[in-house]
Design an enzyme around this catalytic site. Sequence first.
Site, PDB file in Angstrom:
ATOM      1  CE  LYS A 184       1.653  -1.036   7.935  1.00  0.00           C
ATOM      2  NZ  LYS A 184       0.501  -0.396   8.594  1.00  0.00           N
ATOM      3  CG  PHE A 237       1.462   0.623   4.465  1.00  0.00           C
ATOM      4  CD1 PHE A 237       2.335  -0.426   4.655  1.00  0.00           C
ATOM      5  CD2 PHE A 237       0.194   0.369   3.952  1.00  0.00           C
ATOM      6  CE1 PHE A 237       1.960  -1.725   4.351  1.00  0.00           C
ATOM      7  CE2 PHE A 237      -0.184  -0.924   3.635  1.00  0.00           C
ATOM      8  CZ  PHE A 237       0.697  -1.975   3.840  1.00  0.00           C
ATOM      9  N   GLY A 238       3.800   0.878   2.498  1.00  0.00           N
ATOM     10  CA  GLY A 238       4.929  -0.016   2.298  1.00  0.00           C
ATOM     11  C   GLY A 238       4.460  -1.365   1.800  1.00  0.00           C
ATOM     12  CB  ALA A 239       5.892  -4.316   0.979  1.00  0.00           C
ATOM     13  CB  VAL A 240       1.951  -6.897   4.080  1.00  0.00           C
ATOM     14  CG1 VAL A 240       1.700  -7.988   5.126  1.00  0.00           C
ATOM     15  CG2 VAL A 240       1.430  -5.557   4.579  1.00  0.00           C
ATOM     16  N   GLY A 249       0.840  -1.184   0.000  1.00  0.00           N
ATOM     17  CA  GLY A 249       0.000   0.000   0.000  1.00  0.00           C
ATOM     18  C   GLY A 249       0.872   1.230   0.000  1.00  0.00           C
ATOM     19  CG  ASP A 294      -6.918   4.096   7.169  1.00  0.00           C
ATOM     20  OD1 ASP A 294      -7.779   4.620   6.434  1.00  0.00           O
ATOM     21  OD2 ASP A 294      -5.902   3.541   6.724  1.00  0.00           O
TER      22      ASP A 294
END
Length: 431
Positions: free
Chosen positions: A45, A27-30, A25, A143
Amino acid sequence: MSSVSRPAVKLGDDVLQDWKQIGRGGFGAVYCARQKDWCFDVAIKMLHTHNSDQLWKEAQAMTRACSPFVLRVFGVYRGIPPGSSRHECEGIVTEYMKRGTLESLLERLAGPPPWPLAFRLAQQLALGMNFLHTLSPPLLHRDLKPSNVLLDDHLDAKLADFGLSRVTNSHLNSSGTTTEDQAGTLVFTPPEAFDLSYKPVRAYDIYSYGIVIWSVFTGKKPYSGAMTSLVHLRVPLGDRPPTDEVDHSKADGLSDLKKLMVRCWDRDPDKRPSFGDCLEVTDGVDPRDEAAIRRAVDQVLSKLDSEMVPSCDIAHCHSTMKEDLHKKGPVDGVKLTKPLSIEEKAKFVDNHRANLIQKVSMVMAITERLGEMVHPETYSKIQANITDQDKLRVLYSTTLHSGGLRVKAAFYDALETHEPDLLADWASRLG
């Protein structure tokens, strides 16, 4: 040193194996990986930033929120994920939720879940949010949306992604315009939060909950097809998702929940119920017939699992597609009598741009499949658009435009995974 307290358990590359990226997303990666000592999978995460304070704030918030309806945090990660060219990074290690998100469930069902399951989801979300709001000091999620609700093997819901959470006695800076405070998903954001001087309170999450349960009971995305600018304009004026799409005659209790969602998204924050009030309603309609709930869960799991059996897999669809094309002849100079080359896949993506933009519906899943080929800033731009058409236009104009043959071929492969019926239908009409 950061003033943010950090979870005690630390995990490194020495105890994690079998890594795979499962999502990403703005924000970054999972990632999912096997914890060798524990002998089960965990999720990690990681943020697209070298400033880890935001990550630790989220980890601290989630650690405080120890509830059956909140994603469990095991600790923190520091290391270099396999295949990454980045320097050492940090992440939050949580339980791995095999069944994905509420958003992905609604997309795959193409409609609402069976009513016993839908009622249970509404109840569990209210229980989780009520727990957060009754902590001392209270914790806001800020959120709440279907993509931040994870599902376990029994389709029980757990709240996740506290990246925007704040305790309610927090304050914005003097301008009230930090990037974090402006973040979130527009369609789940209350109208008062569009004011740059807004200070978040519990009513923020209540509004989001009302929109989320509308999605659960309709199986649809709110304001689907509307331009972002129009949503931003009309929501403060009182526009909301159409309540007539929730047919209360379909099941006992839907009428009460329909009234609840309208109360939750009231324009006046002071008129919205608390989550304790919400629970009084959801307790009354949450089905107590465990057999009915089990049947509903089994029905959904059967459908989800059937999409993964070999007789319906992508290789079969692609094989059928190739046979049809072999009989009917070439299209745009591309023959599928043998596996497509990288050049042929790229040519298909280029030649069918207009039609793909109109018909592809799994844009975010495809974008996630492309992984690090999509720049984080581009990912955020794609995610910010409401319609699938606008999302795909951004992907075409950025990543696919500049990425070359390899990226276009990867996009084609993602289409095979997430839009097999679309490609098969295309093949059946060629010739």
